[in-house]
Scaffold this motif. Structure first.
Motif, mmCIF file in Angstrom:
data_model
loop_
_atom_site.group_PDB
_atom_site.id
_atom_site.type_symbol
_atom_site.label_atom_id
_atom_site.label_comp_id
_atom_site.label_asym_id
_atom_site.label_seq_id
_atom_site.Cartn_x
_atom_site.Cartn_y
_atom_site.Cartn_z
ATOM 1 N N ASN A 137 0.835 -1.325 -0.047
ATOM 2 C CA ASN A 137 -0.017 -0.035 -0.025
ATOM 3 C C ASN A 137 0.885 1.166 0.048
ATOM 4 O OD1 ASN A 137 -2.371 -1.606 -0.094
ATOM 5 N ND2 ASN A 137 -2.682 -1.447 2.012
ATOM 6 N N PRO A 138 1.958 1.403 0.974
ATOM 7 C CA PRO A 138 2.716 2.642 0.852
ATOM 8 C C PRO A 138 3.431 2.740 -0.383
ATOM 9 C CG PRO A 138 3.432 1.040 2.756
ATOM 10 C CD PRO A 138 2.118 0.589 2.161
ATOM 11 N N ALA A 139 3.876 1.493 -1.040
ATOM 12 C CA ALA A 139 4.550 1.620 -2.105
ATOM 13 C C ALA A 139 3.594 1.943 -3.225
ATOM 14 C CB ALA A 139 5.139 0.283 -2.539
ATOM 15 N N ARG A 140 2.463 1.680 -3.530
ATOM 16 C CA ARG A 140 1.506 1.965 -4.356
ATOM 17 C C ARG A 140 1.016 3.583 -4.367
ATOM 18 N NH1 ARG A 140 -1.636 -0.049 -8.888
ATOM 19 N NH2 ARG A 140 -2.005 1.998 -10.113
ATOM 20 N N LYS A 141 1.082 4.105 -3.039
ATOM 21 C CA LYS A 141 0.820 5.387 -2.838
ATOM 22 C C LYS A 141 1.729 6.165 -3.300
ATOM 23 C CE LYS A 141 -0.714 8.457 1.083
ATOM 24 N NZ LYS A 141 0.321 9.354 0.873
ATOM 25 N N LEU A 142 3.153 5.857 -3.083
ATOM 26 C CA LEU A 142 4.346 6.626 -3.695
ATOM 27 C C LEU A 142 4.346 6.803 -4.865
ATOM 28 C CD1 LEU A 142 6.718 8.199 -2.513
ATOM 29 C CD2 LEU A 142 8.034 5.828 -2.503
ATOM 30 N N PHE A 143 4.025 5.589 -5.583
ATOM 31 C CA PHE A 143 3.996 5.162 -7.121
ATOM 32 C C PHE A 143 3.014 6.338 -7.631
ATOM 33 C CE2 PHE A 143 2.396 3.582 -10.762
ATOM 34 C CZ PHE A 143 3.563 3.561 -11.852
ATOM 35 N N ASN A 144 1.519 6.335 -7.219
ATOM 36 C CA ASN A 144 0.643 7.113 -7.520
ATOM 37 C C ASN A 144 1.043 8.661 -7.301
ATOM 38 O OD1 ASN A 144 -0.889 4.814 -8.322
ATOM 39 N ND2 ASN A 144 -2.109 5.180 -6.392
ATOM 40 N N GLU A 145 1.745 9.021 -6.380
ATOM 41 C CA GLU A 145 2.026 10.409 -6.243
ATOM 42 C C GLU A 145 3.191 11.030 -6.863
ATOM 43 O OE1 GLU A 145 2.510 10.694 -1.841
ATOM 44 O OE2 GLU A 145 0.274 10.389 -1.471
ATOM 45 N N SER A 146 3.921 9.903 -7.493
ATOM 46 C CA SER A 146 4.931 10.502 -8.215
ATOM 47 C C SER A 146 4.726 11.226 -9.566
ATOM 48 C CB SER A 146 6.087 9.281 -8.664
ATOM 49 O OG SER A 146 6.502 8.455 -7.385
ATOM 50 N N GLN A 147 4.999 12.360 -9.671
ATOM 51 C CA GLN A 147 4.727 13.274 -10.675
ATOM 52 C C GLN A 147 5.577 12.685 -12.120
ATOM 53 O OE1 GLN A 147 2.418 15.690 -10.798
ATOM 54 N NE2 GLN A 147 1.998 15.125 -8.490
ATOM 55 N N ASP A 148 6.872 12.477 -11.953
ATOM 56 C CA ASP A 148 7.553 12.066 -13.195
ATOM 57 C C ASP A 148 7.959 10.590 -13.013
ATOM 58 O OD1 ASP A 148 9.142 11.945 -15.467
ATOM 59 O OD2 ASP A 148 10.891 13.116 -14.617
ATOM 60 N N LYS A 149 6.877 9.669 -13.432
ATOM 61 C CA LYS A 149 7.278 8.526 -13.192
ATOM 62 C C LYS A 149 8.408 7.696 -14.210
ATOM 63 C CE LYS A 149 2.774 7.242 -11.439
ATOM 64 N NZ LYS A 149 2.234 8.601 -11.405
ATOM 65 N N SER A 150 9.329 7.236 -13.757
ATOM 66 C CA SER A 150 10.343 6.927 -14.760
ATOM 67 C C SER A 150 10.020 5.326 -15.273
ATOM 68 C CB SER A 150 11.675 6.580 -14.078
ATOM 69 O OG SER A 150 11.715 6.003 -13.043
ATOM 70 N N LEU A 151 10.734 4.806 -16.277
ATOM 71 C CA LEU A 151 10.409 3.270 -16.397
ATOM 72 C C LEU A 151 10.751 2.322 -15.193
ATOM 73 C CD1 LEU A 151 9.488 1.300 -18.404
ATOM 74 C CD2 LEU A 151 11.737 1.524 -19.591
ATOM 75 N N ALA A 152 11.876 2.901 -14.543
ATOM 76 C CA ALA A 152 12.259 2.270 -13.522
ATOM 77 C C ALA A 152 11.138 2.064 -12.564
ATOM 78 C CB ALA A 152 13.537 2.472 -12.895
ATOM 79 N N ALA A 153 10.578 3.106 -12.287
ATOM 80 C CA ALA A 153 9.314 3.236 -11.285
ATOM 81 C C ALA A 153 8.384 2.183 -11.572
ATOM 82 C CB ALA A 153 8.817 4.605 -10.995
ATOM 83 N N TRP A 154 7.865 2.308 -12.929
ATOM 84 C CA TRP A 154 6.740 1.421 -13.286
ATOM 85 C C TRP A 154 7.431 -0.003 -13.261
ATOM 86 C CZ3 TRP A 154 2.125 2.289 -15.166
ATOM 87 C CH2 TRP A 154 1.737 3.504 -15.600
#
Length: 787
Positions: free
Chosen positions: A364-381
């Motif tokens: 859950n905290p991982a997905r929240k952080l992912f959703n809040e990331s404005q500039d999602k890199s391919l590494a984040a995906w």
């Protein structure tokens, strides 16, 4: 005002003045004086002014002046293209280049190509980059070292390493800068062996080295875990006088840290009189890599106290990505620090935190952080998809991957490998085939990790033939590839084919690992190849050819092997002579064999050990209960069940997945809620009638003993795999292969049921249970009733 003279000033005066101006406001005043002195159309002066404006970040002013200039020459075009690129206006740089080609008679020169290719590289537009490469060739600049370097950088930035090498190989005498770009670019694209090869070619060609060369190739040596290579590079740096350079020492710090030699890394760090932030980062990351988190935190605090400016790499090194377990509190603290100091906007920091959270099963905290990331890199995906996959949340992994596709985000080999793993877990063959098509589309098939993941996916999705086809088409194979193929054959009960691949692996001289031995011993166990497994097991040990010590899982495989073959006393004797304490897996294998071969005495010994080692595992209690039931010792069986109920222990409910028209359907035992449930039961009843006519008899041995025989038969008739098979027959055309996946081991009655269904319906039915695959055809199973 910076110019108060009444008399006219000439070009040289203003050229010198522009060169010395340090602010945008002074440049604007200078521009006004140019107009007053009649030099607004003087190309040399205006070009110098535009160049200075772009250098100071006033690109809009530079653009305005350029747009009103009557006849710009090529040099002015080059200045404005470079200016746009320098000020991150990459699309505008490309637009000016197009304007130059389409609206003037001027011809681009080598500088034009370099500036616009640099802009295209930043735009991450490979189609534009390829087009510009074509322009370079047609324009006759293909062999120019300066232009060639820009093209190589562009392709490496796109991840098209093969194209970069083709360009590089055509440059007759690459200089140090170009070779350094190739080495560092190859490292960034995980082509570590290739980067070392370029370094070796530099030695042969006697190309001049610099500190950047050594720093870059040391990174490759670190990733390859090649100690001798790294030490040879260090010797060369000493010989050529680069060892004391901060960049080289920093590279050596990282290298020795990766090899677990933190004492040498610390000594090298101490040699740096004034360590910069990069050196600090290398040490912090090294401590983290070697699980010395207290030392990493201490050095981080020292860094803060020294008033160095902490950057995103500092935090990425401190985040316990390599060894996250037990460090949730530290991760949360770093997360808070990153939030306070605005580091979460850096993709590398947010991605590292996402990775750690998912590895700690904090989805859950991982997905929240992912959703809040404005500039999602391919590494984040990739991190988020991988996190879902590693935690068994395969549906969300696949959903996120599809979202990525809808957003037109191009995956890389890591993305494809991860999602293939999710498909393998889910057993979704059609989805896996779709991902295979994507891998082909993006030309990832030649990637050894993607191909290995395809083998694993096809094997776990029931298509062992497709797995073998991918395996045979691979020009290069690593140990993981061989292991995947051996494991795949074992999963499908093809023990002889697994042995054949194992022998080819030995002939190939590829390294053999502990996983290799687990895979082949497992295959032999499911194929009843006792003698072959014993021979293989005896090749293990410190004094053996392979030098692989047997681990608990290897001993468990041997016990399972003897147990399946009915050699229960041999299995027990093997356990008593083990040099290590047998764990739950070993005793569990013996208990399972006791159920198959109805040996109550050994079952009591095994279950006693299991209840001590793993008291919360309900499966062992159920196994023992079933053993007593099979022996008609109903009092003992009832006692165990009653005890489990009192302790609140319940058996994992059986469920089965079937995919029809690419839509998954999940059935549970005795299910009543489904839009076709009434018809499913009617089809099931009709099937049972046909099967009884040809000799089928329901096995009710392990059903509850305190019910009438008729009721027992009804209880086993509604096992989840029977419902799934009936649903598959209803909703697919005659002759279509039916594939189902069950979360538990298939029971004797369902195994017999499926054999008869394959006979009366003339269907091929593939069943993947918790242990292996069963391929049913014409009333027979591929396992030969040996599972």
């Amino acid at each position: 005002m910076i110019c108060r003279a009444v008399g006219k000033r000439d070009r040289n005066f203003f050229l010198n003045l522009i060169g010395n101006v340090a602010t945008q406001s002074h440049l604007r005043q200078t521009h006004a004086q140019l107009i007053l002195n009649g030099l607004k159309s003087d190309i040399a002066t205006v070009t110098k002014l535009i160049q200075k404006l772009s250098d100071l970040g006033a690109i809009s002013d530079a653009t305005l002046i350029c747009s009103t200039f009557p006849n710009p020459d090529l040099f002015l075009y080059n200045v404005i293209i470079k200016g746009f690129s320098h000020n991150n206006c990459y699309s505008k740089a490309v637009s000016v280049y197009r304007q130059l080609r389409e609206t003037t008679t001027l011809k681009p020169d080598n500088f034009t190509y370099v500036f616009v290719i640099s802009a295209a590289s930043k735009l991450q537009c490979s189609k534009l980059g390829s087009s510009l490469h074509g322009h370079v060739i047609v324009g006759g600049a293909g062999s120019d070292l300066f232009v060639g370097s820009a093209i190589v950088d562009m392709y490496l930035n796109f991840g098209k390493v093969g194209y970069a090498y083709k360009v590089f190989d055509k440059i007759p005498e690459p200089d140090t800068v170009l070779c350094n770009s190739m080495i560092s670019g190859s490292v960034k694209n995980d082509c570590f062996e290739e980067s070392v090869s370029i370094f070796k070619d530099m030695i042969l060609r006697e190309t001049r080295f610099d500190s950047t060369t050594f720093a870059a190739v040391l990174t490759a040596a670190s990733e390859l875990q090649e100690l001798k290579l790294g030490m040879a590079i260090q010797s060369s740096s000493i010989k050529l006088g680069f060892h004391s350079h901060v960049h080289v020492l920093t590279g050596l710090i990282s290298f020795y840290a990766k090899h677990g030699d933190m004492s040498t890394a610390k000594r090298l760090f101490d040699e740096i009189k004034h360590p910069d932030i990069i050196a600090y980062n290398s040490m912090i990351s090294g401590f983290s890599w070697n699980q010395e988190m207290e030392s990493a935190i201490t050095l981080f605090k020292e860094l803060l106290a020294s008033h160095h400016i902490v950057n995103s790499s500092t935090l990425v090194g401190l985040i316990p990505v390599f060894h996250p377990f037990g460090h949730l509190k530290l991760t949360s603290t770093i997360h808070s620090f990153s939030m306070k100091h605005n580091f979460l906007s850096k993709p590398s920091v947010s991605t590292a935190l996402i990775t750690v959270y998912t590895r700690l099963n904090e989805i859950n905290p991982a997905r929240k952080l992912f959703n809040e990331s404005q500039d999602k890199s391919l590494a984040a995906w990739n991190a988020m998809i991988s996190g879902y996959t590693q935690n068994g949340v395969t549906d969300k992994a696949i959903s996120l991957f599809k979202q990525m596709q809808n957003l037109k985000i191009t995956p890389n080999p890591t993305t494809i490998t991860t999602i293939l793993s999710a498909c393998a877990q889910l057993g979704a063959l059609s989805l896996g085939q779709w991902v295979h098509d994507l891998a082909t589309k993006y030309k990832f098939n030649s990637n050894i990790y993607v191909s290995t993941a395809l083998i694993d996916m096809y094997a776990k999705c029931g298509s062992i033939e497709s797995a073998r086809q991918v395996f045979d088409e691979m020009p290069d194979k690593n140990t993981v590839t061989w292991n995947a193929m051996i494991s795949g054959y074992g999963l499908h009960g093809h023990a002889h084919e697994a042995l054949n691949i194992f022998n080819k692996l030995l002939d190939s001289k590829s390294p053999v690992t502990s996983v290799t031995f687990v895979s082949i011993l497992h295959a032999c166990s499911h194929g009843g190849l006792v003698n072959q497994a014993e021979q293989i097991f005896h090749t293990m040990g410190s004094g053996s050819t392979h030098g692989v010590e047997p681990l608990p899982e290897h001993y468990a495989c041997m016990v399972d092997l003897y147990g399946r073959a009915g050699h229960l006393q041999t299995a027990y004797n093997f356990i008593t002579k083990m040099p290590i304490d047998p764990g739950p897996a070993t005793w569990g294998a013996l208990l399972s064999a006791c159920k198959t071969h109805k040996n109550t005495n050994l079952a009591k010994i095994a279950s006693k050990k299991l209840f001590e080692l793993d008291p919360d595992n309900i499966g062992y209690h159920v196994l023992l209960s079933n053993i007593y039931t099979a022996e008609k010792n109903y009092d003992k069986a009832a006692s165990i069940r009653h005890k489990n109920r009192n302790l609140g222990k319940t058996k994992t409910p059986g469920c089965t997945l079937i995919e029809v028209d690419k839509v998954p359907h999940v059935f549970t035992s005795g299910q009543q809620c489904h839009n076709q449930i009434d018809e499913i039961y009617r089809v099931l009843e009709k099937l049972m009638g046909k099967m009884r006519e040809v000799g089928f008899c329901t096995d009710t041995v392990t059903a509850l003993h305190d019910v009438e025989e008729e009721e027992k038969e009804l209880m086993v008739n509604v096992h989840s795999e029977k419902l799934a098979i009936a649903f598959g027959i209803m909703n697919t055309e005659m002759g279509t292969e039916i594939r189902i996946i069950k979360n538990l081991r298939v029971c004797l009655d369902c195994h017999n049921f499926t054999k008869f269904v394959s006979m009366v319906t003339r269907r091929v039915i593939v069943v993947r249970d918790a242990n292996r695959f069963h391929h049913f055809r014409d009333g027979r199973c591929s396992c030969g009733d040996y599972w």
